[in-house]
Design an enzyme around this catalytic site. Structure first.
Site, PDB file in Angstrom:
ATOM      1  N   TYR A 186       0.954  -1.234   0.060  1.00  0.00           N
ATOM      2  CA  TYR A 186      -0.081  -0.087   0.016  1.00  0.00           C
ATOM      3  C   TYR A 186       0.761   1.221  -0.165  1.00  0.00           C
ATOM      4  O   TYR A 186       0.537   2.115  -0.727  1.00  0.00           O
ATOM      5  CB  TYR A 186      -1.050  -0.084   1.133  1.00  0.00           C
ATOM      6  CG  TYR A 186      -1.932   1.010   1.332  1.00  0.00           C
ATOM      7  CD1 TYR A 186      -3.167   0.938   0.404  1.00  0.00           C
ATOM      8  CD2 TYR A 186      -1.891   2.187   2.129  1.00  0.00           C
ATOM      9  CE1 TYR A 186      -4.196   1.816   0.607  1.00  0.00           C
ATOM     10  CE2 TYR A 186      -2.710   3.390   2.269  1.00  0.00           C
ATOM     11  CZ  TYR A 186      -3.815   2.956   1.345  1.00  0.00           C
ATOM     12  OH  TYR A 186      -4.824   4.007   1.462  1.00  0.00           O
ATOM     13  N   LYS A 219       0.959   4.038  -3.038  1.00  0.00           N
ATOM     14  CA  LYS A 219       0.824   5.202  -2.678  1.00  0.00           C
ATOM     15  C   LYS A 219       1.757   6.291  -3.053  1.00  0.00           C
ATOM     16  O   LYS A 219       1.520   7.593  -3.560  1.00  0.00           O
ATOM     17  CB  LYS A 219       0.069   5.272  -1.423  1.00  0.00           C
ATOM     18  CG  LYS A 219      -1.166   4.951  -1.136  1.00  0.00           C
ATOM     19  CD  LYS A 219      -2.401   5.197  -2.045  1.00  0.00           C
ATOM     20  CE  LYS A 219      -3.740   4.696  -1.755  1.00  0.00           C
ATOM     21  NZ  LYS A 219      -4.746   5.103  -2.862  1.00  0.00           N
TER      22      LYS A 219
END
Length: 271
Positions: free
Chosen positions: A166, A170
C-alpha cells in the site's frame, strides 16, 4: 446578480463530466455526491450488489438533477480501466474530471506478504490510475481543460509497518501525480493528489468493532489510542470534507494548483 453568475456559484461544475472510480460506497461515493451537487454529470464505478448500486445511482440522480451512469469496469485489468474512460467519452462526448479513488489494502510483514496481494494492490491502487489517466489525458489536452484527482493517502507521504504494498503504491501515485501535473500544465489540465488520514466510513466502523474485540479494549480506546493515535485532531476526516476539497480542486479557482500532494489528515504529517 444575473442567472449565469448565480449558476457559477451554486453549480460551478455544471456541464462537466466526471468519472469517480471506487464510488459505489465510502470516500468515492462522497466525492461523487459532492461533484454531482456542484453540477457535474457522474459516472460511478465500483463493486457491490448491482441492485444496491442501482438504488444508489438513481437516488443520486434524483437528489441532484444531473445524469448519473454506472460502469462496472474491473480496474484490476488495465484494459478495463482504459475502457471506462473511452466508454464515458463515447457516451457523453467528453471527459472533464477523473477521480482515481479505487483501492484495496492488505497488512502483513514484508517477509510473509502474499505476492498475489502485492500484485493486486499495485494493479488497483497505482496501475489503474495510470491506465485511466492515459486514456483521458489526450481528450483533456485537446479540450484545453481537465482535472485529475488521485486519492493517495498519508501513506503516500510517510510509511507504517506491515503495509509495504500500500505504501509503495501510494508513493507511486504521488510520482504519477507530479509528472502528469507537469505534462498538463500548459494545456489547462491539472493533476493533484489528496492524502487523507483516517476517514470515517462504514468500513472503518467495522474495523473499530473488530479491533475492540480482538484487543479486549473499549470502542473509545480503539478510536483514540489505535486509529487516531497519530491524528492530532483526534477526529476522523469525513467524506464530506474530501468531497468539498475535490470540488475546489476542480474549480477555476484551483487552475494554478497542480502536481500537489494535499494532506487532509488532521495534522498527522505535520509531526
Amino acid at each position: 446578480m444575473d442567472m449565469t453568475s448565480m449558476t457559477a456559484i451554486t453549480a460551478p461544475l455544471m456541464g462537466r463530466v466526471a468519472i469517480i472510480t471506487g464510488s459505489t460506497s465510502g470516500i468515492g461515493l462522497g466525492i461523487a455526491r459532492a461533484l454531482a451537487e456542484a453540477g457535474a454529470d457522474i459516472v460511478l464505478n465500483g463493486l457491490g450488489d448491482l441492485g444496491q448500486i442501482e438504488t444508489t445511482r438513481s437516488e443520486l440522480a434524483a437528489a441532484t438533477g444531473v445524469q448519473v451512469n454506472y460502469n462496472g469496469a474491473n480496474l484490476l485489468d488495465g484494459a478495463d480501466a482504459a475502457a471506462l474512460v473511452t466508454d464515458t467519452i463515447n457516451e457523453f462526448g467528453k471527459i472533464d474530471i477523473l477521480v482515481n479513488n479505487a483501492g484495496i489494502q492488505h497488512v502483513s510483514p514484508v517477509e510473509d506478504f502474499p505476492v498475489d496481494k502485492w500484485n493486486a494492490i499495485q494493479a488497483l491502487n497505482l496501475s489503474a490510475s495510470f491506465h485511466a489517466t492515459r486514456a483521458a489525458f489526450g481528450a483533456m489536452k485537446s479540450a484545453g481543460w481537465g482535472r485529475i484527482i488521485n486519492l493517495a493517502s498519508v501513506h503516500g507521504l510517510i510509511a507504517s509497518p506491515y503495509k509495504s504494498a500500500y505504501v509503495a503504491a501510494k508513493h507511486g501515485v504521488l510520482g504519477l501525480t507530479k509528472t502528469v501535473g507537469l505534462e498538463g500544465a500548459q494545456f489547462g489540465v491539472t493533476c493533484n493528489a489528496i492524502c487523507p488520514g483516517y476517514v470515517w466510513t462504514p468500513l472503518v466502523e467495522g474495523q473499530i468493532e473488530d479491533t475492540a474485540k480482538a484487543r479486549g479494549i473499549s470502542r473509545d480506546d480503539v478510536i483514540n489510542n489505535v486509529l487516531l493515535a497519530a491524528q492530532p485532531t483526534k477526529r476522523f476526516v469525513t467524506v464530506e470534507e474530501l468531497g468539498a476539497v475535490s470540488v475546489f480542486l476542480c474549480s477555476e479557482s484551483a487552475r494554478s494548483i497542480t502536481g500537489v500532494a494535499l494532506p487532509v489528515d488532521g495534522g498527522w504529517t505535520s509531526q
